[in-house]
Scaffold this motif. Sequence first.
Motif, PDB file in Angstrom:
ATOM      1  N   GLN A  48       0.813  -1.212   0.000  1.00  0.00           N
ATOM      2  CA  GLN A  48       0.000   0.000   0.000  1.00  0.00           C
ATOM      3  C   GLN A  48       0.854   1.274   0.000  1.00  0.00           C
ATOM      4  O   GLN A  48       0.350   2.346  -0.304  1.00  0.00           O
ATOM      5  N   ASP A  49       2.128   1.136   0.341  1.00  0.00           N
ATOM      6  CA  ASP A  49       3.041   2.272   0.319  1.00  0.00           C
ATOM      7  C   ASP A  49       3.637   2.371  -1.083  1.00  0.00           C
ATOM      8  O   ASP A  49       4.400   1.504  -1.506  1.00  0.00           O
ATOM      9  N   ALA A  50       3.311   3.434  -1.807  1.00  0.00           N
ATOM     10  CA  ALA A  50       3.735   3.556  -3.204  1.00  0.00           C
ATOM     11  C   ALA A  50       5.258   3.580  -3.343  1.00  0.00           C
ATOM     12  O   ALA A  50       5.808   3.008  -4.287  1.00  0.00           O
ATOM     13  N   ALA A  51       5.950   4.230  -2.408  1.00  0.00           N
ATOM     14  CA  ALA A  51       7.404   4.311  -2.494  1.00  0.00           C
ATOM     15  C   ALA A  51       8.053   2.950  -2.276  1.00  0.00           C
ATOM     16  O   ALA A  51       9.000   2.579  -2.988  1.00  0.00           O
ATOM     17  N   ILE A  52       7.552   2.185  -1.301  1.00  0.00           N
ATOM     18  CA  ILE A  52       8.093   0.846  -1.045  1.00  0.00           C
ATOM     19  C   ILE A  52       7.776  -0.076  -2.212  1.00  0.00           C
ATOM     20  O   ILE A  52       8.610  -0.891  -2.635  1.00  0.00           O
ATOM     21  N   MET A  53       6.583   0.042  -2.773  1.00  0.00           N
ATOM     22  CA  MET A  53       6.208  -0.761  -3.928  1.00  0.00           C
ATOM     23  C   MET A  53       7.115  -0.459  -5.119  1.00  0.00           C
ATOM     24  O   MET A  53       7.578  -1.373  -5.811  1.00  0.00           O
ATOM     25  N   ALA A  54       7.385   0.819  -5.352  1.00  0.00           N
ATOM     26  CA  ALA A  54       8.235   1.207  -6.470  1.00  0.00           C
ATOM     27  C   ALA A  54       9.660   0.682  -6.292  1.00  0.00           C
ATOM     28  O   ALA A  54      10.283   0.202  -7.247  1.00  0.00           O
ATOM     29  N   ARG A  55      10.175   0.758  -5.079  1.00  0.00           N
ATOM     30  CA  ARG A  55      11.540   0.273  -4.818  1.00  0.00           C
ATOM     31  C   ARG A  55      11.588  -1.245  -4.926  1.00  0.00           C
ATOM     32  O   ARG A  55      12.558  -1.803  -5.452  1.00  0.00           O
ATOM     33  N   SER A  56      10.558  -1.929  -4.438  1.00  0.00           N
ATOM     34  CA  SER A  56      10.492  -3.390  -4.561  1.00  0.00           C
ATOM     35  C   SER A  56      10.486  -3.796  -6.030  1.00  0.00           C
ATOM     36  O   SER A  56      11.167  -4.750  -6.433  1.00  0.00           O
ATOM     37  N   LEU A  57       9.710  -3.082  -6.830  1.00  0.00           N
ATOM     38  CA  LEU A  57       9.647  -3.370  -8.261  1.00  0.00           C
ATOM     39  C   LEU A  57      11.001  -3.132  -8.919  1.00  0.00           C
ATOM     40  O   LEU A  57      11.443  -3.925  -9.767  1.00  0.00           O
ATOM     41  N   GLU A  58      11.672  -2.079  -8.516  1.00  0.00           N
ATOM     42  CA  GLU A  58      12.971  -1.749  -9.104  1.00  0.00           C
ATOM     43  C   GLU A  58      13.993  -2.860  -8.876  1.00  0.00           C
ATOM     44  O   GLU A  58      14.701  -3.274  -9.806  1.00  0.00           O
ATOM     45  N   ILE A  59      14.077  -3.362  -7.640  1.00  0.00           N
ATOM     46  CA  ILE A  59      15.075  -4.398  -7.365  1.00  0.00           C
ATOM     47  C   ILE A  59      14.650  -5.746  -7.949  1.00  0.00           C
ATOM     48  O   ILE A  59      15.496  -6.556  -8.339  1.00  0.00           O
ATOM     49  N   ASP A  65       5.375  -3.985   4.470  1.00  0.00           N
ATOM     50  CA  ASP A  65       4.509  -3.146   5.287  1.00  0.00           C
ATOM     51  C   ASP A  65       5.272  -2.406   6.379  1.00  0.00           C
ATOM     52  O   ASP A  65       4.770  -1.436   6.946  1.00  0.00           O
ATOM     53  N   ARG A  66       6.484  -2.846   6.673  1.00  0.00           N
ATOM     54  CA  ARG A  66       7.321  -2.176   7.675  1.00  0.00           C
ATOM     55  C   ARG A  66       8.448  -1.395   7.023  1.00  0.00           C
ATOM     56  O   ARG A  66       9.473  -1.102   7.634  1.00  0.00           O
ATOM     57  N   GLY A  67       8.292  -1.049   5.753  1.00  0.00           N
ATOM     58  CA  GLY A  67       9.259  -0.184   5.087  1.00  0.00           C
ATOM     59  C   GLY A  67      10.481  -0.864   4.534  1.00  0.00           C
ATOM     60  O   GLY A  67      11.492  -0.201   4.264  1.00  0.00           O
ATOM     61  N   LYS A  68      10.408  -2.198   4.329  1.00  0.00           N
ATOM     62  CA  LYS A  68      11.545  -2.944   3.809  1.00  0.00           C
ATOM     63  C   LYS A  68      11.182  -3.496   2.423  1.00  0.00           C
ATOM     64  O   LYS A  68      10.459  -4.491   2.322  1.00  0.00           O
ATOM     65  N   PRO A  69      11.637  -2.881   1.339  1.00  0.00           N
ATOM     66  CA  PRO A  69      11.314  -3.385   0.002  1.00  0.00           C
ATOM     67  C   PRO A  69      11.799  -4.817  -0.182  1.00  0.00           C
ATOM     68  O   PRO A  69      12.839  -5.215   0.364  1.00  0.00           O
ATOM     69  N   GLY A  70      11.040  -5.596  -0.964  1.00  0.00           N
ATOM     70  CA  GLY A  70      11.447  -6.970  -1.198  1.00  0.00           C
ATOM     71  C   GLY A  70      10.510  -7.682  -2.151  1.00  0.00           C
ATOM     72  O   GLY A  70       9.497  -7.128  -2.584  1.00  0.00           O
ATOM     73  N   PHE A  71      10.853  -8.919  -2.476  1.00  0.00           N
ATOM     74  CA  PHE A  71      10.045  -9.726  -3.376  1.00  0.00           C
ATOM     75  C   PHE A  71      10.360 -11.205  -3.175  1.00  0.00           C
ATOM     76  O   PHE A  71      11.337 -11.571  -2.514  1.00  0.00           O
ATOM     77  N   VAL A  72       9.523 -12.047  -3.757  1.00  0.00           N
ATOM     78  CA  VAL A  72       9.715 -13.498  -3.744  1.00  0.00           C
ATOM     79  C   VAL A  72      10.292 -13.913  -5.078  1.00  0.00           C
ATOM     80  O   VAL A  72       9.806 -13.493  -6.138  1.00  0.00           O
TER      81      VAL A  72
END
Length: 216
Positions: free
Chosen positions: A158-169, A197-204
């Motif tokens: 839900q955090d657009a900035a975290i989502m964008a950073r997650s997508l980038e990496i 949700d706690r401000g840590k970008p990531g992915f599976v």
Amino acid sequence: MAVLSIGTCTVEPGEVGLGKLNLETLPDGGEAFIPLIVVNGKYDGPVLWLGAAIHGCEVPGIEVIRRVTREFVDPDHLRGAIIGATILNPYALRHRTSEAPADPVNLNAQFPGDSAGTISQRAAHVILHQGLVHCDYAIDFHAATPVGMEFMCLPACQDAAIMARSLEIALAFGFPLVELTRDMFGYEHSLIGWAQDRGKPGFVCEVKARDRYVRS
């Protein structure tokens, strides 16, 4: 970088350390723990979490983490640190199953866990409070089916900035990317969902067992 302490592992800047996150003593007297490989860079930077085998039958990520931390990354030239948690679900790995036989639930849907709950809830609590809290980014390695393709899953944060950073990496990996809604497969209570949700970008990352992952 400062000295990095996690679980039984304390690593000076510019060094690699081995340790574990202790889970509990088993009824047969054996110990359940999560093995750690920690690379503490010589220079300041973010801390990356690499986890594998949260489902005990999904093992290719174990070798990926070993190679990254032991062969491909030089701590003398690293900015930040890498925490490699190679076996997040030792209970299930012992039986080569996705879930722990004594507690047949998806460990990847138990976060934030419960220190007084079931074995899966207790494991999630340790992973979160003793492991993920040290990290700025997180990648959770799973395993694609033998006839399937390698791909990545990105929960919808839900955090657009975290989502964008997650997508980038995630895009840096080059695998096909699948975006998940918050209610798919319990991702709201997954390791990556919790981290985002706690401000840590990531992915599976769903990798496959290939000859190039196996040490000759």
